[in-house]
Design a protein around this motif. Structure first.
Motif, PDB file in Angstrom:
ATOM      1  N   HIS B 278     -25.978 -24.367  46.447  1.00 12.32           N
ATOM      2  CA  HIS B 278     -25.527 -23.720  45.244  1.00 12.32           C
ATOM      3  C   HIS B 278     -26.478 -22.437  44.975  1.00 12.32           C
ATOM      4  O   HIS B 278     -27.704 -22.417  45.191  1.00 12.32           O
ATOM      5  CB  HIS B 278     -25.407 -24.481  44.013  1.00 12.32           C
ATOM      6  CG  HIS B 278     -24.222 -25.313  44.114  1.00 12.32           C
ATOM      7  ND1 HIS B 278     -23.895 -26.207  42.928  1.00 12.32           N
ATOM      8  CD2 HIS B 278     -23.584 -25.587  44.987  1.00 12.32           C
ATOM      9  CE1 HIS B 278     -22.860 -26.846  43.484  1.00 12.32           C
ATOM     10  NE2 HIS B 278     -22.415 -26.638  44.757  1.00 12.32           N
ATOM     11  N   GLN B 279     -25.767 -21.508  44.461  1.00  8.78           N
ATOM     12  CA  GLN B 279     -26.665 -20.256  43.994  1.00  8.78           C
ATOM     13  C   GLN B 279     -27.459 -20.610  42.918  1.00  8.78           C
ATOM     14  O   GLN B 279     -27.354 -21.255  42.021  1.00  8.78           O
ATOM     15  CB  GLN B 279     -25.801 -19.011  43.600  1.00  8.78           C
ATOM     16  CG  GLN B 279     -24.856 -18.420  44.863  1.00  8.78           C
ATOM     17  CD  GLN B 279     -23.752 -17.461  44.472  1.00  8.78           C
ATOM     18  OE1 GLN B 279     -23.344 -17.620  43.157  1.00  8.78           O
ATOM     19  NE2 GLN B 279     -23.789 -16.126  44.666  1.00  8.78           N
ATOM     20  N   GLY B 280     -28.686 -19.803  42.952  1.00 14.51           N
ATOM     21  CA  GLY B 280     -29.558 -20.454  41.727  1.00 14.51           C
ATOM     22  C   GLY B 280     -29.460 -19.520  40.439  1.00 14.51           C
ATOM     23  O   GLY B 280     -28.963 -18.463  40.542  1.00 14.51           O
ATOM     24  N   VAL B 281     -29.449 -20.415  39.434  1.00 14.38           N
ATOM     25  CA  VAL B 281     -29.236 -19.818  38.226  1.00 14.38           C
ATOM     26  C   VAL B 281     -30.698 -19.253  37.461  1.00 14.38           C
ATOM     27  O   VAL B 281     -31.487 -20.411  37.512  1.00 14.38           O
ATOM     28  CB  VAL B 281     -28.485 -20.782  37.268  1.00 14.38           C
ATOM     29  CG1 VAL B 281     -28.373 -20.205  35.772  1.00 14.38           C
ATOM     30  CG2 VAL B 281     -26.917 -20.805  37.759  1.00 14.38           C
ATOM     31  N   THR B 282     -30.915 -18.176  37.088  1.00 15.54           N
ATOM     32  CA  THR B 282     -32.288 -17.881  36.826  1.00 15.54           C
ATOM     33  C   THR B 282     -32.751 -17.735  35.288  1.00 15.54           C
ATOM     34  O   THR B 282     -33.796 -17.498  34.876  1.00 15.54           O
ATOM     35  CB  THR B 282     -32.729 -16.558  37.539  1.00 15.54           C
ATOM     36  OG1 THR B 282     -31.966 -15.463  37.074  1.00 15.54           O
ATOM     37  CG2 THR B 282     -32.588 -16.695  39.054  1.00 15.54           C
ATOM     38  N   ASN B 283     -31.360 -17.580  34.584  1.00 18.66           N
ATOM     39  CA  ASN B 283     -31.577 -17.282  33.045  1.00 18.66           C
ATOM     40  C   ASN B 283     -31.462 -18.449  32.086  1.00 18.66           C
ATOM     41  O   ASN B 283     -31.124 -18.506  30.941  1.00 18.66           O
ATOM     42  CB  ASN B 283     -30.550 -16.211  32.827  1.00 18.66           C
ATOM     43  CG  ASN B 283     -30.853 -15.056  33.488  1.00 18.66           C
ATOM     44  OD1 ASN B 283     -31.912 -14.484  33.976  1.00 18.66           O
ATOM     45  ND2 ASN B 283     -29.627 -14.352  33.924  1.00 18.66           N
ATOM     46  N   LEU B 284     -32.021 -19.531  32.817  1.00 15.19           N
ATOM     47  CA  LEU B 284     -31.814 -20.576  31.799  1.00 15.19           C
ATOM     48  C   LEU B 284     -32.842 -20.712  30.580  1.00 15.19           C
ATOM     49  O   LEU B 284     -32.543 -21.379  29.690  1.00 15.19           O
ATOM     50  CB  LEU B 284     -32.245 -22.275  32.682  1.00 15.19           C
ATOM     51  CG  LEU B 284     -30.911 -22.383  33.462  1.00 15.19           C
ATOM     52  CD1 LEU B 284     -31.401 -23.479  34.771  1.00 15.19           C
ATOM     53  CD2 LEU B 284     -29.887 -22.729  32.794  1.00 15.19           C
ATOM     54  N   MET B 285     -33.952 -19.738  30.646  1.00 12.40           N
ATOM     55  CA  MET B 285     -34.734 -19.757  29.435  1.00 12.40           C
ATOM     56  C   MET B 285     -34.152 -19.124  28.078  1.00 12.40           C
ATOM     57  O   MET B 285     -34.498 -19.525  26.954  1.00 12.40           O
ATOM     58  CB  MET B 285     -36.000 -18.837  29.818  1.00 12.40           C
ATOM     59  CG  MET B 285     -37.389 -19.606  30.039  1.00 12.40           C
ATOM     60  SD  MET B 285     -37.884 -21.086  28.406  1.00 12.40           S
ATOM     61  CE  MET B 285     -38.230 -19.862  27.305  1.00 12.40           C
ATOM     62  N   HIS B 286     -32.837 -18.465  28.540  1.00 13.71           N
ATOM     63  CA  HIS B 286     -32.179 -18.027  27.380  1.00 13.71           C
ATOM     64  C   HIS B 286     -31.409 -19.148  26.709  1.00 13.71           C
ATOM     65  O   HIS B 286     -31.013 -18.984  25.413  1.00 13.71           O
ATOM     66  CB  HIS B 286     -31.097 -17.118  27.781  1.00 13.71           C
ATOM     67  CG  HIS B 286     -31.670 -15.752  28.154  1.00 13.71           C
ATOM     68  ND1 HIS B 286     -31.772 -14.739  27.285  1.00 13.71           N
ATOM     69  CD2 HIS B 286     -32.337 -15.337  29.448  1.00 13.71           C
ATOM     70  CE1 HIS B 286     -32.208 -13.535  28.005  1.00 13.71           C
ATOM     71  NE2 HIS B 286     -32.877 -14.033  29.017  1.00 13.71           N
ATOM     72  N   LEU B 287     -31.436 -20.417  27.059  1.00 13.95           N
ATOM     73  CA  LEU B 287     -31.077 -21.705  26.375  1.00 13.95           C
ATOM     74  C   LEU B 287     -31.929 -21.889  25.249  1.00 13.95           C
ATOM     75  O   LEU B 287     -31.526 -22.187  24.048  1.00 13.95           O
ATOM     76  CB  LEU B 287     -31.061 -22.940  27.221  1.00 13.95           C
ATOM     77  CG  LEU B 287     -30.079 -22.952  28.376  1.00 13.95           C
ATOM     78  CD1 LEU B 287     -30.207 -24.284  29.114  1.00 13.95           C
ATOM     79  CD2 LEU B 287     -28.507 -22.626  27.979  1.00 13.95           C
ATOM     80  N   VAL B 288     -33.051 -21.465  25.554  1.00 11.90           N
ATOM     81  CA  VAL B 288     -34.303 -21.683  24.379  1.00 11.90           C
ATOM     82  C   VAL B 288     -33.914 -20.435  23.534  1.00 11.90           C
ATOM     83  O   VAL B 288     -34.044 -20.583  22.034  1.00 11.90           O
ATOM     84  CB  VAL B 288     -35.734 -21.735  24.832  1.00 11.90           C
ATOM     85  CG1 VAL B 288     -36.667 -21.565  23.921  1.00 11.90           C
ATOM     86  CG2 VAL B 288     -35.721 -22.798  25.903  1.00 11.90           C
ATOM     87  N   TYR B 289     -34.091 -19.247  23.896  1.00 14.05           N
ATOM     88  CA  TYR B 289     -34.203 -17.838  23.213  1.00 14.05           C
ATOM     89  C   TYR B 289     -33.098 -18.093  21.986  1.00 14.05           C
ATOM     90  O   TYR B 289     -33.138 -17.738  20.795  1.00 14.05           O
ATOM     91  CB  TYR B 289     -34.040 -16.806  23.998  1.00 14.05           C
ATOM     92  CG  TYR B 289     -34.943 -16.730  24.988  1.00 14.05           C
ATOM     93  CD1 TYR B 289     -36.363 -16.757  24.662  1.00 14.05           C
ATOM     94  CD2 TYR B 289     -34.860 -15.949  26.165  1.00 14.05           C
ATOM     95  CE1 TYR B 289     -37.297 -16.556  25.713  1.00 14.05           C
ATOM     96  CE2 TYR B 289     -35.957 -15.652  27.165  1.00 14.05           C
ATOM     97  CZ  TYR B 289     -37.038 -15.917  26.735  1.00 14.05           C
ATOM     98  OH  TYR B 289     -38.096 -15.812  27.736  1.00 14.05           O
ATOM     99  N   ASN B 290     -31.834 -18.567  22.533  1.00 15.16           N
ATOM    100  CA  ASN B 290     -30.582 -18.597  21.544  1.00 15.16           C
ATOM    101  C   ASN B 290     -30.265 -20.081  21.095  1.00 15.16           C
ATOM    102  O   ASN B 290     -29.175 -20.213  20.563  1.00 15.16           O
ATOM    103  CB  ASN B 290     -29.635 -17.823  22.105  1.00 15.16           C
ATOM    104  CG  ASN B 290     -29.708 -16.431  22.043  1.00 15.16           C
ATOM    105  OD1 ASN B 290     -30.224 -15.847  20.968  1.00 15.16           O
ATOM    106  ND2 ASN B 290     -29.507 -15.757  23.352  1.00 15.16           N
ATOM    107  N   ARG B 291     -31.059 -20.932  21.572  1.00 13.44           N
ATOM    108  CA  ARG B 291     -30.826 -22.333  21.148  1.00 13.44           C
ATOM    109  C   ARG B 291     -29.395 -22.712  21.478  1.00 13.44           C
ATOM    110  O   ARG B 291     -28.640 -22.989  20.703  1.00 13.44           O
ATOM    111  CB  ARG B 291     -30.987 -22.814  19.597  1.00 13.44           C
ATOM    112  CG  ARG B 291     -32.295 -22.454  19.158  1.00 13.44           C
ATOM    113  CD  ARG B 291     -32.705 -21.209  19.194  1.00 13.44           C
ATOM    114  NE  ARG B 291     -33.156 -21.119  17.557  1.00 13.44           N
ATOM    115  CZ  ARG B 291     -33.530 -19.807  17.171  1.00 13.44           C
ATOM    116  NH1 ARG B 291     -33.867 -18.644  17.900  1.00 13.44           N
ATOM    117  NH2 ARG B 291     -33.699 -19.665  15.726  1.00 13.44           N
TER     118      ARG B 291
END
Lengths: 358, 358
Positions: B278-291
């Motif tokens: 699968h293509q890598g998803v790189t922006n998961l830290m945005h789960l934290v930034y925006n809860r």
């Protein structure tokens, strides 16, 4: 103080940020300013109506301080809209424990001990006191309010109890388990009757996790060629709760090992902060296969629970149910080295910088 | 039927899977078997005590049928432990609408119409009837039970109402919005008073989403060089709810545009099923930034809500509040082409294969 008094002006050493932070933070990204001074009274300016002047005692080194950097970092817009931790030629911003020297705020008075978001300097004028908590329990070490009784403690508490909704007997995995947050999550989980495995970056830390912090198992992730296989070994039946501190390859390996209806509390992704582009996570379809909930959280959203948290944790500390390790360095000038050490994994517990002891 | 009766034996054409499925599914991954026959009665075997014999009427082509393949695919172990959709030289497994020809199950009798997990053949002996629902509302097209009133409809319902917990006025984005699930999610969201944007893979589909399905906006993702910028254009204030159907780059772009306390219901990742990795998803830290909460779900977990779902949706259909498009092909022999078309995005609505009309 009466307006006409002579106000004492003192030295105010500071740790400032440079205009550039390299991919891996190094000490030279920060520098000591020994030439500034400060008057030990809240000014009469319009924007200081509720301000307080703090003498900083203990400063906290936390991983997110590097993660959330310049305002030109579009990828971290939300958090950084609130606080800029590294701004060019300004003092580093971070949590600390301080003593109130002067205050115009009705809730804080000179002599009070507080913790909250201050700056890396000897004295700080705080215009917005919103982030501050008064310290009432002083029969525990004051430095604990940078960690177990402060923001990291609340992070462990909120992420584990509130976000993960744990149940007795569940299988809990904590990455970065030797960190200030991770070591608490593991101990909370044990106190709740869970099976807990942690990972860390050295055999020494692994031994301490097992022998001192009471983790059921721990492993050195650097020694594991195949992280998914390592997790399978420690969790043959899968993971119910993952307290996510590192991201990237570790998260990918965890996704392959989650149990049905598992929960992942995303606290931070320390392994990723120093990459320009984060490592891709490829196994997210496993959220579907196992109906996993993955949720980011931000500890200030849970600060209303702080009194409840203290009621739980202070007795644990006093009764010795929780073990807590600090990695204390003396002197503001040693702050940059302490912060940098976090990212090499060489800290031996919660990293604290002593500015003054009272 | 009495045991001594002469049992009619009939032709039972089948669509079988080959032992190899190429990265992108092609028609030759399946083949028609015209030589098999079946006796139109449930056998007296021990494992057929509660079995039923079905005449298959409508078969459903769904994206996950490709996603969950051979049992040697370790990456999809959980779902596939339950059902293997593609097994070498066995009929393809999938949802369908069928008529009961014979039954030993107390809840189903000959003549009943049912929907559930059957096989790509004219007649199917079902030993485990757990997945089946009896069809009571027959004043709507029977084929609808492969889509809006069947598994895809329940998927849209469970994912939107139960997983996303929507509120009036929220900003909703649906990828793969022209698909059987996506078109319903968008309409549910509109009926609830949300602002809804969908994406699809052609201008024609975009026009239909806006003009027929009532989406506020829609766009052709193939025409957008920068998906994050496209989403920013349609959601200047961000996305509250993302109904995730595609994964990969789209998910990465969405993560950059989520609003505070947003929710992502992960239904599937059709863009990824045909990648070995699968293509890598790189922006998961945005789960934290925006809860943000991101949650995988599996529709059978919500089947207890089926009666409640029918109470909501059947009146919507009868009163014309919901528009529904089908892409119907006639004949089992045309099933492989129809399934393959799903992955090229050339289907014009819910893909249904007619095996027989009664």
């Amino acid at each position: 103080m009466a307006g006409g008094d002579e106000v004492k002006e003192v030295r105010n050493q500071q740790v400032l940020a440079r205009d550039y932070i390299s991919a891996i933070p190094v000490e030279s990204d920060m520098y000591l300013n020994t030439s500034s001074t400060i008057k030990l009274r809240v000014p009469d300016d319009d924007d200081c109506q509720e301000a307080m002047l703090l003498k900083n005692l203990y400063l906290s080194c936390d991983p997110y301080m590097r993660g959330v950097k310049h305002s030109d970092d579009a990828a971290s817009s939300t958090l950084q809209d609130r606080i800029v931790f590294f701004a060019t030629d300004k003092p580093i911003v971070g949590y600390g424990v301080s003593k109130v020297v002067d205050s115009k705020h009705p809730e804080f008075k000179a002599g009070d001990l507080v913790w909250g978001i201050t700056k890396w300097e000897e004295y700080t004028l705080i215009k917005n006191t919103q982030s501050f908590f008064k310290i009432n329990h002083t029969d525990v070490p004051l430095s604990y309010y940078t960690g177990i009784l402060g923001m990291p403690g609340m992070t462990a508490y909120a992420g584990f109890y509130e976000v993960c909704n744990p149940k007795k007997g569940e299988y809990v995995y904590v990455s970065s388990a030797f960190g200030a947050v991770g070591q608490l999550v593991g101990q909370f989980a044990k106190l709740m009757g869970c099976y807990v495995v942690g990972s860390a970056g050295s055999q020494e830390k692994v031994d301490i996790l097992k022998n001192k912090f009471g983790f059921d198992e721990a492993f050195n992730y650097k020694e594991e060629a195949d992280l998914a296989a390592a997790l399978k070994r420690y969790f043959p039946q899968g993971i119910d709760i993952y307290f996510e501190n590192v991201g990237g390859k570790m998260l990918d390996a965890v996704l392959l090992n989650m149990r049905l209806h598992g929960r992942i509390a995303v606290c931070g992704m320390i392994s990723q902060y120093n990459f320009e582009q984060h490592q891709g996570v490829t196994n997210l379809m496993h959220l579907v296969y196992n109906r996993v909930r993955m949720e980011g959280f931000f500890v200030p959203d849970f600060y209303h629970l702080y009194p409840k948290f203290l009621d739980l944790v202070v007795p644990y500390i006093k009764q010795g149910n929780i073990t807590y390790a600090e990695d204390i360095v003396e002197g503001l000038e040693n702050g940059p080295a302490s912060l940098v050490r976090l990212f090499s994994g060489r800290n031996a517990g919660k990293a604290v910088v002593v500015v003054a002891r009272d």
